[in-house]
Enzyme design. Sequence first.
Site, PDB file in Angstrom:
ATOM      1  N   ASN A   1       9.044   3.874   3.659  1.00 21.94           N
ATOM      2  CA  ASN A   1       9.165   3.475   5.050  1.00 21.94           C
ATOM      3  C   ASN A   1      10.532   2.667   5.264  1.00 21.94           C
ATOM      4  O   ASN A   1      11.049   2.234   4.341  1.00 21.94           O
ATOM      5  CB  ASN A   1       7.968   2.289   5.532  1.00 21.94           C
ATOM      6  CG  ASN A   1       6.941   3.076   6.217  1.00 21.94           C
ATOM      7  OD1 ASN A   1       7.025   2.691   7.483  1.00 21.94           O
ATOM      8  ND2 ASN A   1       6.219   3.808   5.754  1.00 21.94           N
TER       9      ASN A   1
ATOM     10  N   ARG B   1       0.844  -1.087   0.115  1.00 22.13           N
ATOM     11  CA  ARG B   1       0.005  -0.109  -0.043  1.00 22.13           C
ATOM     12  C   ARG B   1       0.853   1.534   0.164  1.00 22.13           C
ATOM     13  O   ARG B   1       0.943   1.994  -1.033  1.00 22.13           O
ATOM     14  CB  ARG B   1      -0.932  -0.139   1.257  1.00 22.13           C
ATOM     15  CG  ARG B   1      -2.050   0.877   1.213  1.00 22.13           C
ATOM     16  CD  ARG B   1      -1.441   2.474   1.636  1.00 22.13           C
ATOM     17  NE  ARG B   1      -1.038   2.499   3.031  1.00 22.13           N
ATOM     18  CZ  ARG B   1      -0.390   3.451   3.192  1.00 22.13           C
ATOM     19  NH1 ARG B   1      -0.335   4.761   2.710  1.00 22.13           N
ATOM     20  NH2 ARG B   1       0.099   3.571   4.543  1.00 22.13           N
ATOM     21  N   ASP B   2       1.680   1.554   0.923  1.00 22.81           N
ATOM     22  CA  ASP B   2       2.276   2.913   1.285  1.00 22.81           C
ATOM     23  C   ASP B   2       3.249   2.575   0.130  1.00 22.81           C
ATOM     24  O   ASP B   2       3.837   3.884  -0.600  1.00 22.81           O
ATOM     25  CB  ASP B   2       3.004   2.819   2.482  1.00 22.81           C
ATOM     26  CG  ASP B   2       3.429   4.109   2.833  1.00 22.81           C
ATOM     27  OD1 ASP B   2       4.376   4.894   2.150  1.00 22.81           O
ATOM     28  OD2 ASP B   2       3.304   4.598   4.137  1.00 22.81           O
TER      29      ASP B   2
ATOM     30  N   CYS C   1       4.747   8.863  -0.111  1.00 21.95           N
ATOM     31  CA  CYS C   1       3.468   9.559   0.152  1.00 21.95           C
ATOM     32  C   CYS C   1       3.198  10.576  -1.131  1.00 21.95           C
ATOM     33  O   CYS C   1       3.929  11.710  -1.406  1.00 21.95           O
ATOM     34  CB  CYS C   1       3.111  10.171   1.412  1.00 21.95           C
ATOM     35  SG  CYS C   1       1.452  10.903   1.327  1.00 21.95           S
TER      36      CYS C   1
ATOM     37  N   HIS D   1       5.488   4.521  12.430  1.00 25.76           N
ATOM     38  CA  HIS D   1       5.273   4.505  10.866  1.00 25.76           C
ATOM     39  C   HIS D   1       6.582   5.298  10.326  1.00 25.76           C
ATOM     40  O   HIS D   1       6.230   6.650  10.196  1.00 25.76           O
ATOM     41  CB  HIS D   1       3.987   4.858  10.307  1.00 25.76           C
ATOM     42  CG  HIS D   1       3.803   5.085   9.000  1.00 25.76           C
ATOM     43  ND1 HIS D   1       3.289   3.701   8.288  1.00 25.76           N
ATOM     44  CD2 HIS D   1       3.875   5.904   7.939  1.00 25.76           C
ATOM     45  CE1 HIS D   1       3.170   4.080   7.055  1.00 25.76           C
ATOM     46  NE2 HIS D   1       3.663   5.343   6.468  1.00 25.76           N
TER      47      HIS D   1
HETATM   48  P1  HMG Z   1     -12.804  14.690  -2.660  1.00 19.44           P
HETATM   49  O1  HMG Z   1     -12.579  15.017  -4.035  1.00 19.44           O
HETATM   50  O2  HMG Z   1     -13.048  15.921  -1.568  1.00 19.44           O
HETATM   51  O3  HMG Z   1     -14.239  13.400  -2.275  1.00 19.44           O
HETATM   52  O4  HMG Z   1     -11.836  13.619  -2.195  1.00 19.44           O
HETATM   53  P2  HMG Z   1     -15.755  13.648  -2.738  1.00 19.44           P
HETATM   54  O5  HMG Z   1     -16.483  12.836  -1.647  1.00 19.44           O
HETATM   55  O6  HMG Z   1     -16.141  15.064  -3.139  1.00 19.44           O
HETATM   56  O7  HMG Z   1     -15.907  12.769  -3.882  1.00 19.44           O
HETATM   57  C1  HMG Z   1     -15.217  13.017  -5.174  1.00 19.44           C
HETATM   58  C2  HMG Z   1     -15.134  11.597  -6.402  1.00 19.44           C
HETATM   59  O8  HMG Z   1     -14.335  10.793  -5.572  1.00 19.44           O
HETATM   60  C3  HMG Z   1     -16.537  11.226  -6.591  1.00 19.44           C
HETATM   61  O9  HMG Z   1     -16.475  10.469  -7.736  1.00 19.44           O
HETATM   62  C4  HMG Z   1     -16.704  10.277  -5.431  1.00 19.44           C
HETATM   63  O10 HMG Z   1     -17.477   9.171  -5.711  1.00 19.44           O
HETATM   64  C5  HMG Z   1     -15.117   9.586  -5.372  1.00 19.44           C
HETATM   65  P3  HMG Z   1     -17.083  11.437  -9.071  1.00 19.44           P
HETATM   66  O11 HMG Z   1     -18.577  11.801  -8.613  1.00 19.44           O
HETATM   67  O12 HMG Z   1     -16.288  12.828  -9.213  1.00 19.44           O
HETATM   68  O13 HMG Z   1     -17.015  10.368  -9.989  1.00 19.44           O
HETATM   69  N1  HMG Z   1     -14.765   9.052  -4.237  1.00 19.44           N
HETATM   70  C6  HMG Z   1     -14.479   7.869  -4.170  1.00 19.44           C
HETATM   71  N2  HMG Z   1     -14.065   6.818  -4.920  1.00 19.44           N
HETATM   72  C7  HMG Z   1     -13.373   5.812  -4.476  1.00 19.44           C
HETATM   73  N3  HMG Z   1     -13.261   5.326  -3.144  1.00 19.44           N
HETATM   74  C8  HMG Z   1     -13.339   6.427  -2.306  1.00 19.44           C
HETATM   75  C9  HMG Z   1     -14.116   7.585  -2.586  1.00 19.44           C
HETATM   76  N4  HMG Z   1     -14.372   8.772  -2.113  1.00 19.44           N
HETATM   77  C10 HMG Z   1     -14.896   9.626  -2.870  1.00 19.44           C
HETATM   78  N5  HMG Z   1     -13.141   6.124  -1.034  1.00 19.44           N
HETATM   79  C11 HMG Z   1     -10.984  11.647  -0.729  1.00 19.44           C
HETATM   80  C12 HMG Z   1     -11.716  13.148  -0.923  1.00 19.44           C
HETATM   81  C13 HMG Z   1     -10.628  11.455   0.556  1.00 19.44           C
HETATM   82  C14 HMG Z   1     -12.000  10.817  -1.438  1.00 19.44           C
HETATM   83  C15 HMG Z   1      -9.696  11.893  -1.529  1.00 19.44           C
HETATM   84  O14 HMG Z   1      -9.082  13.362  -1.125  1.00 19.44           O
HETATM   85  C16 HMG Z   1      -8.718  10.966  -1.426  1.00 19.44           C
HETATM   86  O15 HMG Z   1      -9.080   9.907  -2.017  1.00 19.44           O
HETATM   87  N6  HMG Z   1      -7.512  10.852  -0.976  1.00 19.44           N
HETATM   88  C17 HMG Z   1      -6.885   9.707  -0.835  1.00 19.44           C
HETATM   89  C18 HMG Z   1      -5.399  10.366  -0.513  1.00 19.44           C
HETATM   90  C19 HMG Z   1      -4.471   9.196  -0.225  1.00 19.44           C
HETATM   91  O16 HMG Z   1      -4.815   8.093  -0.495  1.00 19.44           O
HETATM   92  N7  HMG Z   1      -3.212   9.494   0.107  1.00 19.44           N
HETATM   93  C20 HMG Z   1      -2.089   8.593   0.593  1.00 19.44           C
HETATM   94  C21 HMG Z   1      -2.638   7.685   1.669  1.00 19.44           C
HETATM   95  S1  HMG Z   1      -2.199   8.657   3.172  1.00 19.44           S
HETATM   96  C22 HMG Z   1      -0.537   8.186   3.674  1.00 19.44           C
HETATM   97  O17 HMG Z   1       0.160   7.861   2.638  1.00 19.44           O
HETATM   98  C23 HMG Z   1       0.020   8.246   4.883  1.00 19.44           C
HETATM   99  C24 HMG Z   1       0.405   7.426   5.640  1.00 19.44           C
HETATM  100  O18 HMG Z   1       1.193   6.276   5.029  1.00 19.44           O
HETATM  101  C25 HMG Z   1       0.800   7.692   7.023  1.00 19.44           C
HETATM  102  C26 HMG Z   1       2.047   8.546   7.070  1.00 19.44           C
HETATM  103  O19 HMG Z   1       3.050   8.138   6.176  1.00 19.44           O
HETATM  104  O20 HMG Z   1       2.087   9.485   7.620  1.00 19.44           O
HETATM  105  C27 HMG Z   1      -1.057   6.384   5.934  1.00 19.44           C
HETATM  106 MG    MG Z   2       3.235   6.479   4.996  1.00 23.22          MG
END
Ligand code: HMG
Ligand code: MG
Length: 302
Positions: free
Chosen positions: A253, A19-20, A244, A211
């Site tokens: 990581n 994933r990450d 990220c 993490h």
């Molecule tokens: P948004 O644009 O504000 O969402 O994004 P929305 O609710 O307005 O929806 C927009 C569109 O996305 C719609 O589709 C929804 O259906 C769809 P459209 O009508 O335009 O066709 N949608 C989805 N589709 C699939 N799965 C879903 C989903 N939700 C909405 N769950 C949202 C808000 C949270 C969805 C967006 O910002 C997002 O997906 N962000 C994820 C970013 C991400 O994955 N970042 C990396 C992971 S975090 C990380 O790596 C840190 C970590 O490792 C810890 C660390 O290292 O610190 C965990």
């Molecule tokens: Mg991370």
Amino acid sequence: MRDYTDLPQKVNIIEVGPRDGLQNEKSPLTIEDKVDLIDRLSKTGLQHIESGSFVSPKWVPQMANSDQVLKQIKRKKNITYSALTPNLKGYHLAKSANADAVAIFASASESFSHKNINCSIAESLKRFESVLNEAKRDNIPVRGYVSCVLGCPYEGEISAQAVFDITQALLQMGCYEVSLGDTIGVGTPLKCKQLLQLLLSQIDASRLALHCHDTYGQALANILTGLQEGIFSFDASVSGLGGCPYAKGASGNIATEDLLYMLNNMNIETGVDLSSLIKVGASISHKLNRKNQSKVGAALSA
Ligand code: HMG
Ligand code: MG
């Protein structure tokens, strides 16, 4: 603080490479290659593999096929195959793909919260509450993440109190554990120790994980600090895959192989086999045509 003879005897490793790691690859792997990676990791003794992410495919296209991945892997009974879920939509998708556990991800930095999940910290907590409520009904364990615990790519310094507040909020909402993310790997042991001491003054070590991204080569030192403070769950990524997408310049990581080498040689039990893991790390690095970021992997497969 414990000395080296008084560290936890057993450590949980949460493998986050699929994933990450893969969320940040420029050329996404096929479903078959992702399934193959997870199936190989399943044979190394790991007990928790974060296997995908149910986020918007417009935001992170690399994770778009997580449902197929989770459906096609050969599951082993004693392994938790988990996935990230930013909202109820993601939770429903993860549930129908049979994720054993899900992870919600918050941030200690307002700016990072907006960049990463397009909402404020307070709004994210509201979203997560509905995920936690449904997951509780479904008996699906929820892990929490807090990003930017030792620094933010947009705001710089983040106060330990802000990390404490959001960590407590996630635990009180029902997360079984919160993983503290050094998202851009800027933390160093003294700062890590001060943060953990504040958190551990009110939170049991069994509810926290670290993490550590290894961008500045500090991950293992921070993990050792965590061990000395009594933490015994650590995230790691095979061959140091990843980063990220919303934290420019962040590398993966700590490589799982490097963490394991240190733990093995300190007689700390993990249940994971280093030589099998090194083979998986070498193979995925080769497939992705990238340098193996694990120093141990590179040394022992030379
Ligand atoms: P948004 O644009 O504000 O969402 O994004 P929305 O609710 O307005 O929806 C927009 C569109 O996305 C719609 O589709 C929804 O259906 C769809 P459209 O009508 O335009 O066709 N949608 C989805 N589709 C699939 N799965 C879903 C989903 N939700 C909405 N769950 C949202 C808000 C949270 C969805 C967006 O910002 C997002 O997906 N962000 C994820 C970013 C991400 O994955 N970042 C990396 C992971 S975090 C990380 O790596 C840190 C970590 O490792 C810890 C660390 O290292 O610190 C965990
Ligand atoms: Mg991370």
